[in-house]
Design an enzyme around this catalytic site. Structure first.
Site, PDB file in Angstrom:
ATOM      1  N   GLU A  77     -25.091 -23.616   8.964  1.00  0.00           N
ATOM      2  CA  GLU A  77     -25.323 -22.395   8.077  1.00  0.00           C
ATOM      3  C   GLU A  77     -26.563 -21.613   8.238  1.00  0.00           C
ATOM      4  OE1 GLU A  77     -23.667 -21.189   5.374  1.00  0.00           O
ATOM      5  OE2 GLU A  77     -25.396 -19.836   5.475  1.00  0.00           O
ATOM      6  N   GLY A 152     -20.726 -17.185  -0.309  1.00  0.00           N
ATOM      7  CA  GLY A 152     -20.565 -16.277  -1.414  1.00  0.00           C
ATOM      8  C   GLY A 152     -20.521 -17.142  -2.857  1.00  0.00           C
ATOM      9  N   ASN A 156     -21.661 -14.746  -6.291  1.00  0.00           N
ATOM     10  CA  ASN A 156     -20.588 -14.032  -6.821  1.00  0.00           C
ATOM     11  C   ASN A 156     -20.323 -14.068  -8.484  1.00  0.00           C
ATOM     12  OD1 ASN A 156     -18.938 -16.302  -7.221  1.00  0.00           O
ATOM     13  ND2 ASN A 156     -18.106 -16.145  -5.193  1.00  0.00           N
ATOM     14  N   GLY A 157     -19.266 -13.408  -9.048  1.00  0.00           N
ATOM     15  CA  GLY A 157     -19.099 -13.280 -10.598  1.00  0.00           C
ATOM     16  C   GLY A 157     -18.296 -14.432 -10.772  1.00  0.00           C
ATOM     17  N   MET A 159     -15.433 -15.085 -10.626  1.00  0.00           N
ATOM     18  CA  MET A 159     -13.858 -15.018 -11.159  1.00  0.00           C
ATOM     19  C   MET A 159     -12.876 -15.605 -10.141  1.00  0.00           C
ATOM     20  SD  MET A 159     -14.010 -11.000 -12.453  1.00  0.00           S
ATOM     21  CE  MET A 159     -15.423 -10.697 -11.397  1.00  0.00           C
ATOM     22  N   VAL A 287     -25.113 -19.395  14.344  1.00  0.00           N
ATOM     23  CA  VAL A 287     -24.129 -19.612  15.827  1.00  0.00           C
ATOM     24  C   VAL A 287     -24.334 -18.307  16.417  1.00  0.00           C
ATOM     25  CG1 VAL A 287     -22.254 -20.083  16.742  1.00  0.00           C
ATOM     26  CG2 VAL A 287     -22.958 -21.643  14.626  1.00  0.00           C
ATOM     27  N   GLU A 398     -11.740  -5.112 -12.909  1.00  0.00           N
ATOM     28  CA  GLU A 398     -12.493  -6.038 -13.547  1.00  0.00           C
ATOM     29  C   GLU A 398     -13.487  -5.172 -14.489  1.00  0.00           C
ATOM     30  OE1 GLU A 398     -15.777  -7.833 -10.606  1.00  0.00           O
ATOM     31  OE2 GLU A 398     -13.424  -8.153 -10.440  1.00  0.00           O
ATOM     32  N   HIS A 484     -15.660  -7.576  -1.201  1.00  0.00           N
ATOM     33  CA  HIS A 484     -14.406  -8.424  -0.805  1.00  0.00           C
ATOM     34  C   HIS A 484     -13.971  -8.036   0.525  1.00  0.00           C
ATOM     35  CE1 HIS A 484     -13.252  -8.402  -5.303  1.00  0.00           C
ATOM     36  NE2 HIS A 484     -14.331  -9.202  -5.238  1.00  0.00           N
ATOM     37  N   GLY A 512     -12.165 -16.087   4.766  1.00  0.00           N
ATOM     38  CA  GLY A 512     -11.617 -14.763   4.174  1.00  0.00           C
ATOM     39  C   GLY A 512     -11.011 -13.977   5.346  1.00  0.00           C
ATOM     40  N   ASN A 522      -9.697 -10.560  -7.165  1.00  0.00           N
ATOM     41  CA  ASN A 522     -10.804 -11.075  -6.592  1.00  0.00           C
ATOM     42  C   ASN A 522     -10.347 -12.318  -5.577  1.00  0.00           C
ATOM     43  OD1 ASN A 522     -10.867 -10.421  -9.465  1.00  0.00           O
ATOM     44  ND2 ASN A 522     -13.045 -10.028  -8.974  1.00  0.00           N
TER      45      ASN A 522
HETATM   46  P1  FAE Z   1     -18.542 -16.848   2.813  1.00  0.00           P
HETATM   47  O1  FAE Z   1     -18.398 -17.341   1.247  1.00  0.00           O
HETATM   48  O2  FAE Z   1     -19.048 -15.341   2.716  1.00  0.00           O
HETATM   49  O3  FAE Z   1     -19.179 -17.811   3.637  1.00  0.00           O
HETATM   50  C1  FAE Z   1     -19.624 -17.595   4.901  1.00  0.00           C
HETATM   51  C2  FAE Z   1     -20.836 -18.264   5.205  1.00  0.00           C
HETATM   52  O4  FAE Z   1     -21.107 -18.549   6.547  1.00  0.00           O
HETATM   53  C3  FAE Z   1     -22.012 -17.838   4.531  1.00  0.00           C
HETATM   54  O5  FAE Z   1     -22.819 -18.919   4.110  1.00  0.00           O
HETATM   55  C4  FAE Z   1     -22.948 -17.279   5.760  1.00  0.00           C
HETATM   56  O6  FAE Z   1     -24.490 -17.411   5.553  1.00  0.00           O
HETATM   57  C5  FAE Z   1     -22.528 -18.120   6.929  1.00  0.00           C
HETATM   58  N1  FAE Z   1     -22.622 -17.677   8.215  1.00  0.00           N
HETATM   59  C6  FAE Z   1     -22.113 -16.319   8.596  1.00  0.00           C
HETATM   60  N2  FAE Z   1     -22.203 -16.211   9.973  1.00  0.00           N
HETATM   61  C7  FAE Z   1     -22.763 -17.337  10.502  1.00  0.00           C
HETATM   62  C8  FAE Z   1     -23.280 -17.721  11.855  1.00  0.00           C
HETATM   63  N3  FAE Z   1     -23.061 -16.890  12.818  1.00  0.00           N
HETATM   64  N4  FAE Z   1     -23.640 -18.816  11.800  1.00  0.00           N
HETATM   65  C9  FAE Z   1     -24.036 -19.650  10.661  1.00  0.00           C
HETATM   66  N5  FAE Z   1     -23.581 -19.332   9.675  1.00  0.00           N
HETATM   67  C10 FAE Z   1     -22.965 -18.216   9.282  1.00  0.00           C
HETATM   68  O7  FAE Z   1     -16.924 -16.740   3.383  1.00  0.00           O
HETATM   69  N6  FAE Z   1     -14.702 -13.292  -5.079  1.00  0.00           N
HETATM   70  C11 FAE Z   1     -13.953 -13.600  -6.169  1.00  0.00           C
HETATM   71  O8  FAE Z   1     -12.951 -14.084  -5.834  1.00  0.00           O
HETATM   72  N7  FAE Z   1     -14.453 -13.767  -7.703  1.00  0.00           N
HETATM   73  C12 FAE Z   1     -15.654 -12.834  -7.663  1.00  0.00           C
HETATM   74  O9  FAE Z   1     -16.066 -13.037  -9.092  1.00  0.00           O
HETATM   75  C13 FAE Z   1     -16.456 -12.415  -6.949  1.00  0.00           C
HETATM   76  N8  FAE Z   1     -17.588 -11.914  -7.026  1.00  0.00           N
HETATM   77  C14 FAE Z   1     -18.317 -11.329  -5.991  1.00  0.00           C
HETATM   78  C15 FAE Z   1     -19.529 -10.829  -6.281  1.00  0.00           C
HETATM   79  C16 FAE Z   1     -20.448 -10.631  -5.104  1.00  0.00           C
HETATM   80  C17 FAE Z   1     -21.760  -9.874  -5.320  1.00  0.00           C
HETATM   81  C18 FAE Z   1     -20.021 -10.901  -3.775  1.00  0.00           C
HETATM   82  C19 FAE Z   1     -20.937 -10.620  -2.512  1.00  0.00           C
HETATM   83  C20 FAE Z   1     -18.676 -11.294  -3.567  1.00  0.00           C
HETATM   84  C21 FAE Z   1     -17.901 -11.579  -4.680  1.00  0.00           C
HETATM   85  N9  FAE Z   1     -16.760 -12.185  -4.325  1.00  0.00           N
HETATM   86  C22 FAE Z   1     -15.963 -12.597  -5.495  1.00  0.00           C
HETATM   87  C23 FAE Z   1     -16.112 -12.504  -3.163  1.00  0.00           C
HETATM   88  C24 FAE Z   1     -16.192 -13.998  -2.659  1.00  0.00           C
HETATM   89  O10 FAE Z   1     -17.709 -14.467  -2.788  1.00  0.00           O
HETATM   90  C25 FAE Z   1     -15.965 -14.045  -1.042  1.00  0.00           C
HETATM   91  O11 FAE Z   1     -14.593 -13.487  -0.861  1.00  0.00           O
HETATM   92  C26 FAE Z   1     -16.087 -15.203  -0.710  1.00  0.00           C
HETATM   93  O12 FAE Z   1     -17.308 -15.880  -0.674  1.00  0.00           O
HETATM   94  C27 FAE Z   1     -15.557 -15.315   0.991  1.00  0.00           C
HETATM   95  O13 FAE Z   1     -15.454 -16.709   1.374  1.00  0.00           O
HETATM   96  P2  FAE Z   1     -15.639 -17.070   2.804  1.00  0.00           P
HETATM   97  O14 FAE Z   1     -15.563 -18.582   2.999  1.00  0.00           O
HETATM   98  O15 FAE Z   1     -14.753 -16.441   3.693  1.00  0.00           O
END
Ligand code: FAE
Length: 545
Positions: A77, A152, A156-157, A159, A287, A398, A484, A512, A522
């Site tokens: 991470e 995330g 995130n919120g 939801m 990575v 939302e 998103h 994602g 979401n």
């Molecule tokens: P993610 O959660 O982004 O995790 C990827 C991880 O990989 C992160 O910790 C990175 O630091 C790490 N990473 C990336 N590149 C590398 C690398 N090269 N080497 C090592 N580590 C790395 O991915 N979604 C909802 O369903 N409901 C909500 O209410 C909502 N609110 C949101 C509010 C905000 C402010 C934000 C930013 C997003 C929100 N989302 C919401 C979107 C949701 O958090 C997002 O879809 C997911 O977190 C995506 O999940 P993944 O597993 O794809």
């Protein structure tokens, strides 16, 4: 479900995992696991059976299920572990008083709402640090992502929305929807600790006046609203309101992290994963490169960074099974880079395509003086305007909070529109990075869909948009950022129907990037459920001795 949840949260292994996550060092290159945490020698190549890149939803599900299957797994991470209070006694800073913990290596914060009354009063100067929220800039679009153990889920919120079944079927025609809605969505909801606000409390509390006011405005236009489930503990929130628990959602905390109340992944999947004894998480380790060796194992090269962002070392790891959970941007960049540099030349041409913003548009409306939103707003959204069934203009919007501690009469929304536009990533050898070629014209499609819906609401209420919130002189729609990011390595195209990357055995995507640019709600519940489905299949078929 509650019984299962309780059992899950109280299991001995889960508690061991929670303890390990609470006591590991937060800064400096850190290994988190049940084994004693010795400093690692800069060994040539460390070999492990399985590696997971990233600790967001896709990565966390992979880690837990690998650990339970008895497979020793290393999670890499790039962000830090968020477990140690700063000088103010809190782990995370609030949105109203952001400091270095807020954003990923910035000298100034970049909040989604840039201005208020056109004044630059929102953003603050900070010192560069591995803060929890990143805003990744591309030409016409920037993308917010979480950084840290939990990805995330930290920012995130919360939801946790199950997509409309017919639209899920449209987006994933090869996935068995019965299995998803019967097994994997319920599993994801239980594991993530999804709950809903008590409707009676919602109707009576000052903290959701803003949502009730927006609901009324929608109803005046003949639009229906629906309650949106969340992973924030609403029992805790009611105690915050009663003054018997430390305030978090009721103290402006959300996009820079919640100090209490939220069941982020470090409290759920990742704690259970660590508790299996088979999972180690390395933090502040990014990575950079993935290649395949002659014996079929994968070789990874990493950069280890310090709190100032300097690369203080590199790592090399080899593994038999490699799971990509670096998120839509992270995973897609790693794979596009690997294909274009020749490290993984057989990757399919569809890797890097099918990327979208889930049609995100943010906007604000100005209410009449008698339609107050209240000075007190919870940061956790609980209502959505559901017009997805409107075939002419499907939108799910939302009702978002804008907690400023004063009455501002603003109704804020994050609209999710059915924008069919998609972008492809290109690789730039000069910067060794990949970016999606999303254009302003593609954002305009989302804006016109959101505008159609909110023009209706404004007409029915004789109200107008707010033009002072998004930086420039007369900008009513924030069309240049998304929360998103989805796609880039789409299920059934760049991978098989279970996230197995085409052309490379034992290489998987679980995040994602599998979702083809749009899911209508979401996205994290969908990402989690798809990852559960992938892991069930992969562990049954691919890892047999
Ligand atoms: P993610 O959660 O982004 O995790 C990827 C991880 O990989 C992160 O910790 C990175 O630091 C790490 N990473 C990336 N590149 C590398 C690398 N090269 N080497 C090592 N580590 C790395 O991915 N979604 C909802 O369903 N409901 C909500 O209410 C909502 N609110 C949101 C509010 C905000 C402010 C934000 C930013 C997003 C929100 N989302 C919401 C979107 C949701 O958090 C997002 O879809 C997911 O977190 C995506 O999940 P993944 O597993 O794809």
């Amino acid at each position: 479900m509650t019984e299962k949840l309780t059992h899950h949260h109280l299991s001995r292994r889960h508690i061991l995992g929670i303890a390990a996550l609470q006591t590991a060092a937060a800064l400096g290159f850190t290994r988190i696991g049940l084994q004693s945490a010795e400093a690692v020698e800069p060994a040539a190549v460390e070999a492990v059976p399985a590696i997971v890149i990233g600790s967001g939803y896709g990565g966390a599900v992979a880690a837990l299920r690998l650990g339970q299957a008895g497979i020793r797994t290393l999670v890499l991470e790039m962000g830090r572990l968020w477990n140690t209070p700063g000088p103010d006694g809190r782990v995370f800073c609030s949105t109203t008083a952001p400091d270095q913990r807020s954003m990923w290596f910035r000298t100034r914060t970049e909040a989604p709402l840039a201005t208020f009354l056109w004044l630059d009063v929102v953003n603050k100067n900070i010192s560069p640090y591995p803060g929890v929220l990143d805003r990744v800039h591309f030409d016409a679009m920037s993308v917010y992502v979480g950084r840290g153990v939990g990805g995330g889920s930290l920012v995130n919120g919360g939801m946790a929305v199950t997509p409309v079944r017919s639209y899920f079927g449209e987006q994933f025609p090869t996935v068995d929807a019965n299995e998803m809605y019967g097994t994997y969505f319920p599993r994801a909801r239980a594991m993530l600790g999804v709950n809903t606000v008590d409707p009676d409390w919602f109707e009576s509390t000052e903290w959701y006046r803003f949502a009730r006011t927006s609901r009324k405005a929608a109803a005046n236009a003949g639009l229906k609203t629906t309650f949106v489930p969340n992973v924030y503990d609403f029992g805790y929130m009611q105690r915050e309101a009663a003054g018997t628990a430390t305030k978090s959602a009721l103290a402006g905390e959300v996009i820079y992290g919640n100090n209490h109340g939220k069941r982020s992944l470090d409290k759920t999947y990742l704690a259970s994963a660590i508790g299996t004894g088979n999972i180690t998480i390395n933090t502040l380790e990014r990575v950079r490169d993935i290649r395949r060796q002659a014996d079929g194992t994968y070789l990874l090269t990493t950069d280890r960074i310090d709190a100032g962002g300097a690369v203080v070392g590199t790592g090399q790891y080899s593994c038999t099974y490699l799971f990509l959970g670096a998120g839509s941007l992270g995973t897609t960049e790693l794979l596009v880079r690997a294909r274009e540099t020749g490290a993984l030349p057989a990757l399919d041409a569809s890797v890097g395509t099918g990327w979208g913003t889930n049609g995100n548009v943010m906007l604000g409306r100005a209410n009449h003086l008698w339609d107050t939103v209240g000075a007190d707003e919870s940061t956790i959204p609980v209502l959505g305007i559901d017009d997805w069934a409107n075939a002419d203009n499907p939108v799910f919007a939302e009702i978002a909070p804008l907690p400023m501690g004063l009455e501002h009469w603003i109704s804020l929304y994050l609209a999710i529109t059915k924008n069919p536009e998609r972008a492809s990533f290109s690789y730039d050898p000069a910067t060794d990075s990949a970016k999606p070629g999303w254009t302003a014209a593609q954002s305009a499609v989302s804006v016109s869909m959101a505008k159609k819906l909110f023009d209706r609401i404004n007409a029915a209420n004789a109200t107008i948009y707010r033009y002072d919130l998004f930086g420039s002189a007369s900008k009513a729609f924030a069309d240049d950022f998304t929360y998103h990011p989805l796609g880039g390595c789409v299920l059934g195209r760049a991978t098989d129907d279970y996230g197995r990357v085409k052309g490379y055995p034992r290489l998987y995507v679980t995040d994602g990037s599998l979702v083809p640019g749009s899911i209508g709600v979401n996205p994290f519940l969908t990402i989690t459920a798809l990852a559960e489905r992938t892991m069930a299949r992969v562990l049954a078929e691919d890892t047999a001795p």
